[in-house]
Design an enzyme around this catalytic site. Structure first.
Site, PDB file in Angstrom:
ATOM      1  CG  ASP A 287      -2.186   0.875   0.917  1.00 17.43           C
ATOM      2  OD1 ASP A 287      -2.136   1.689  -0.038  1.00 17.43           O
ATOM      3  OD2 ASP A 287      -3.195   0.759   1.634  1.00 17.43           O
TER       4      ASP A 287
HETATM    5  C1  BGC Z   1      -4.981   3.296   0.219  1.00 14.21           C
HETATM    6  C2  BGC Z   1      -5.247   2.304  -0.884  1.00 14.21           C
HETATM    7  C3  BGC Z   1      -5.053   2.943  -2.223  1.00 14.21           C
HETATM    8  C4  BGC Z   1      -3.663   3.551  -2.297  1.00 14.21           C
HETATM    9  C5  BGC Z   1      -3.349   4.188  -3.631  1.00 14.21           C
HETATM   10  C6  BGC Z   1      -3.687   4.058   0.018  1.00 14.21           C
HETATM   11  O1  BGC Z   1      -3.563   5.098   0.925  1.00 14.21           O
HETATM   12  O2  BGC Z   1      -4.960   2.619   1.449  1.00 14.21           O
HETATM   13  O3  BGC Z   1      -6.531   1.792  -0.750  1.00 14.21           O
HETATM   14  O4  BGC Z   1      -5.248   1.992  -3.236  1.00 14.21           O
HETATM   15  O5  BGC Z   1      -3.545   4.536  -1.288  1.00 14.21           O
HETATM   16  O6  BGC Z   1      -4.037   5.343  -3.823  1.00 14.21           O
END
Ligand code: BGC
Length: 761
Positions: A287
């Site tokens: 993530d």
């Molecule tokens: C979130 C994800 C997301 C990623 C990319 C993160 O902060 O937890 O769900 O896909 O950012 O934007």
């Protein structure tokens, strides 16, 4: 007859063998292509494939990547996210394909969560439709739009089981149940990826957030998770596994820790379970900066955590650049192996190969397609139908709904004429100035047949801390220049002139979503004050509730005449709401998360254990598992939702009362539409293992069917109960069905069930 069967069987086997052979040949071809490519790659180029950067379009963390063009040119980037549009993406792909040494195409990802440009209801809302085909279609439409907009990779489905409505990201998932959640997870993967990943309208899905992210302590985002293996396997892991079984191409690791090790560097999760137990063949991406966040978790410096993550089974590093900047050194120092880097690189190249990017890196960069297949009338219609099906009617005293298409309606509330808050969280490409508000929807559906008088009545919130924190990111709360009392006075005057009040209340869109946990999940004080004043007029009050989480609504439930929960309905909000308010569509949604009476009851979920001192619903006893100041009952249970009509349920009838071995049985229930409207009902089946070696839940959903019944009509619904449905994870984490008695419960929700019993010998 026997001969025909044998013939059919051999045809089946021959074609299965032929399919397997073709798949093997394709794999061999892919392996050869990738081995050849990798033999020409330098170590730096291999590490470059493991690097995912964002130039800053969608930022959910403190840093964005710098010098992106140059890095692509130098082969230091495997994928890019946060940009869209066929032209922009072509430009970036050009740098990789034309100006990098080995011309390896890039992945282009984005958070396409509930629709891309035409925005569907938030996932929690969609799940309340219990309509798996429709949910699959919503992902198909999102994929078609995303692919036409240049993208080949979407960060969805989010399948985290959540039992805590304080957690803002509950809005992004499908609620608290693993059985329903698994069906939705698989459907969304099928919808995004279609039947051929190389098709022009397919995108690779990324199931997230692996794992257990929804169990953050106290519902506070990114917080610690600590859970027994049995709970994990039985309740939290199934939806991720269902996505893997459905062929999801990628998995995103989560921010939280599990067993004291952050998921992003957790070998048990990323290798032992995901790859070894489930056979996952795709790649795992971190993530947003979750690799470097392992430093804050207290695991080590950037080099240590990057090496840990790679060794645990992580293939791609989102934004941290820990892989890019430290893996070479770690290899030289013997902290990671060449094989580990090669394995990760191969998995990413395989995914690109499977998407057909080596054959045509510009497959999704057709500007003509972008013009004709994004935000179409057909997509808007699909969104409107989906929204109608996602609404849950929580209350409807004296059949105040549906509204008559005559007379005067007082349309009141901060969300009644509010374009900014219809889409809900995560709508990167949504354009809120195209949303249909409730005010507009009422006009569109009832036109001149009704008189609508409008008053805002209250701000979404008057709490300065909440406003500042929400607006810091989105500017969703625009406060009136008038005093709260002036606004209420106007609203009361308007209500007094009307036959019925429609009060559009609830949350701002970003009261839920990432980093949007709330300790108070009731209506904001400003809206409570308004509602009290409206109820005091004595006019019938219908609440149209906008929310991304279950809310505490005791006073509302006691004092309003009707509550229609519309979640955040998306682009077509007002039209869908008006359709349902006027009865053009009879609501059929059912809750997929429990609504508690108060925050102190959390976590409150239907598939809980009995304990040694259970309390019977509505009762209170000293020395039982209960509270002094509130009953154990939810305000609205899992599976609950009303209709404009009524349904009656027979007792479930079993075709056998004893089964043995792998034998199954059927449960048949007769459902009758006993009211005055045609309508749909979600017929639900729950099982309860009465005694087992691991304490069983009081009930678990094991089947459901959404059926349509004309007024007065009856239908028999048959559920096949198989040995799989009786299984649970035992203390050795083996799935077993143990002999003994089982209750079969059927009904319109998890509370109001009728029971029959059978024995497994
Ligand atoms: C979130 C994800 C997301 C990623 C990319 C993160 O902060 O937890 O769900 O896909 O950012 O934007």
């Amino acid at each position: 007859m026997k001969k025909i069967c044998l013939l059919l069987l051999s045809v089946f086997f021959i074609s299965a063998i032929a399919d397997a052979q073709t798949a093997n040949q394709q794999d061999a071809k892919m392996n050869k292509f990738i081995s050849d490519l990798m033999s020409r790659m330098t170590l730096d180029e291999k590490i470059g494939q493991l690097n995912l950067v964002t130039p800053g379009g969608a930022v959910t963390g403190a840093v964005v990547s710098s010098d992106v063009d140059n890095k692509i040119r130098k082969g230091q980037v495997g994928g890019l996210f946060g940009i869209n549009g066929p032209d922009k993406i072509r430009q970036a792909q050009d740098i990789a394909v034309k100006n990098s040494r080995l011309h390896i195409p890039l992945f282009f990802g984005l958070d396409v969560i509930h629709g891309h440009r035409t925005i569907f209801p938030i996932p929690l809302g969609l799940s309340c439709s219990w309509d798996i085909k429709m949910i699959e279609n919503s992902a198909r439409i999102a994929a078609t739009e995303a692919a036409a907009d240049g993208l080949n990779w979407v960060y969805s489905p989010m399948v985290d089981i959540a039992r805590d409505p304080r957690w803002g990201r509950i809005a992004e998932g499908s609620g608290e149940d693993p059985y329903l959640g698994s069906q939705i997870a698989a459907a969304m993967v099928r919808g995004y990826q279609g039947t051929d990943l190389k098709a022009d309208d397919a995108v690779m899905a990324c199931v997230k957030h692996y794992a257990l992210y929804g169990a953050a302590e106290a519902g506070r985002d990114y917080n610690t998770v600590d859970m027994s293996r049995i709970r994990m396997y039985q309740y939290y892991l199934p939806p991720y596994k269902a996505a893997v079984d459905a062929g999801v191409g990628s998995v995103m690791s989560s921010f939280n820790e599990v067993d004291g090790i952050p998921a992003t560097g957790n070998k048990f999760l990323l290798t032992d379970v995901l790859r070894k137990q489930w056979g996952f063949k795709g790649f795992v991406v971190s993530d947003y900066t979750s690799v470097s966040e392992m430093i804050n978790h207290g695991i080590g410096d950037l080099q240590t955590v990057s090496a840990d993550a790679l060794k645990a089974g992580l293939d791609m590093d989102m934004v941290s650049e820990g892989f890019l900047t430290t893996l070479k050194k770690s290899l030289q120092e013997g902290k990671v192996t060449q094989q580990e880097i090669d394995d990760a690189c191969r998995r990413i190249l395989e995914a690109k190969y499977k998407m057909g990017l080596f054959e045509d890196p510009y497959r999704h960069c057709d500007t003509m397609r972008a013009k004709t297949s994004i935000f179409t009338e057909a997509n808007r219609l699909a969104v409107r139908k989906a929204a109608e099906r996602s609404f849950v009617l929580l209350k409807n005293n004296n059949n105040v709904l549906p509204l008559k298409k005559s007379g005067t309606i007082a349309l009141i509330g901060p969300l009644a004429d509010n374009q900014r808050n219809m889409l809900g969280t995560w709508n990167i490409r949504g354009e809120y100035n195209e949303d249909i508000t409730v005010a507009q929807g009422l006009k569109n559906i009832a036109g001149n047949d009704i008189t609508v008088l409008y008053a805002k009545g209250a701000n979404i919130s008057d709490d300065s801390m909440t406003i500042a924190n929400v607006n810091n990111f989105t500017n969703e709360i625009v406060n009136d220049t008038r005093t709260p009392q002036q606004m209420i006075d106007e609203a009361v005057a308007v209500a007094n002139k009307a036959d019925v009040v429609v009060a559009c209340l609830g949350e701002a869109a970003d009261f839920t979503g990432e980093a949007s946990s709330m300790s108070n999940i009731g209506l904001q004080q400003s809206q409570e004050n308004l509602l009290h004043a409206l109820v005091a007029t004595g006019k019938p009050v219908v609440i149209v509730l906008f929310n991304g989480r279950p809310m505490t609504l005791n006073w509302e439930d006691k004092n309003a005449d009707a509550i229609l929960d519309v979640w955040f309905p998306g682009t077509e909000a007002g039209n869908a709401i008006a359709d349902v308010l006027f009865g053009n569509y009879n609501p059929s949604g059912k809750l997929t998360t429990t609504f508690p009476q108060n925050v102190g009851q959390i976590p409150l979920y239907y598939n809980h254990k009995n304990t040694g001192r259970p309390l019977h619903p509505g009762d209170w006893h000293k020395f039982k598992s209960d509270y002094l100041d509130v009953t154990n009952d939810p305000l609205f249970p899992f599976g609950y939702g009303l209709s404009y009509t009524t349904f009656s349920f027979s007792e479930p009838v079993l075709n056998k009362t004893t089964i043995s071995g792998n034998e199954g049985l059927t449960a048949t229930v007769t459902v009758t539409n006993t009211g005055n409207y045609d309508g749909e009902e979600v017929v639900q089946l729950y099982l309860h293992d009465k005694f087992a070696s691991i304490t069983p839940a009081v009930k678990e959903l094991k089947g459901f069917q959404k059926i349509f019944l004309k007024k007065g009509e009856s239908k028999q619904v048959v559920f096949n109960i198989t040995n799989n449905d009786l299984q649970f994870y035992n203390t050795d984490l083996k799935l077993v069905a143990e002999p003994g008695e089982f209750d079969v419960m059927t009904g319109p929700n998890s509370r109001d069930v009728k029971t029959a019993t059978f024995t497994l010998k």
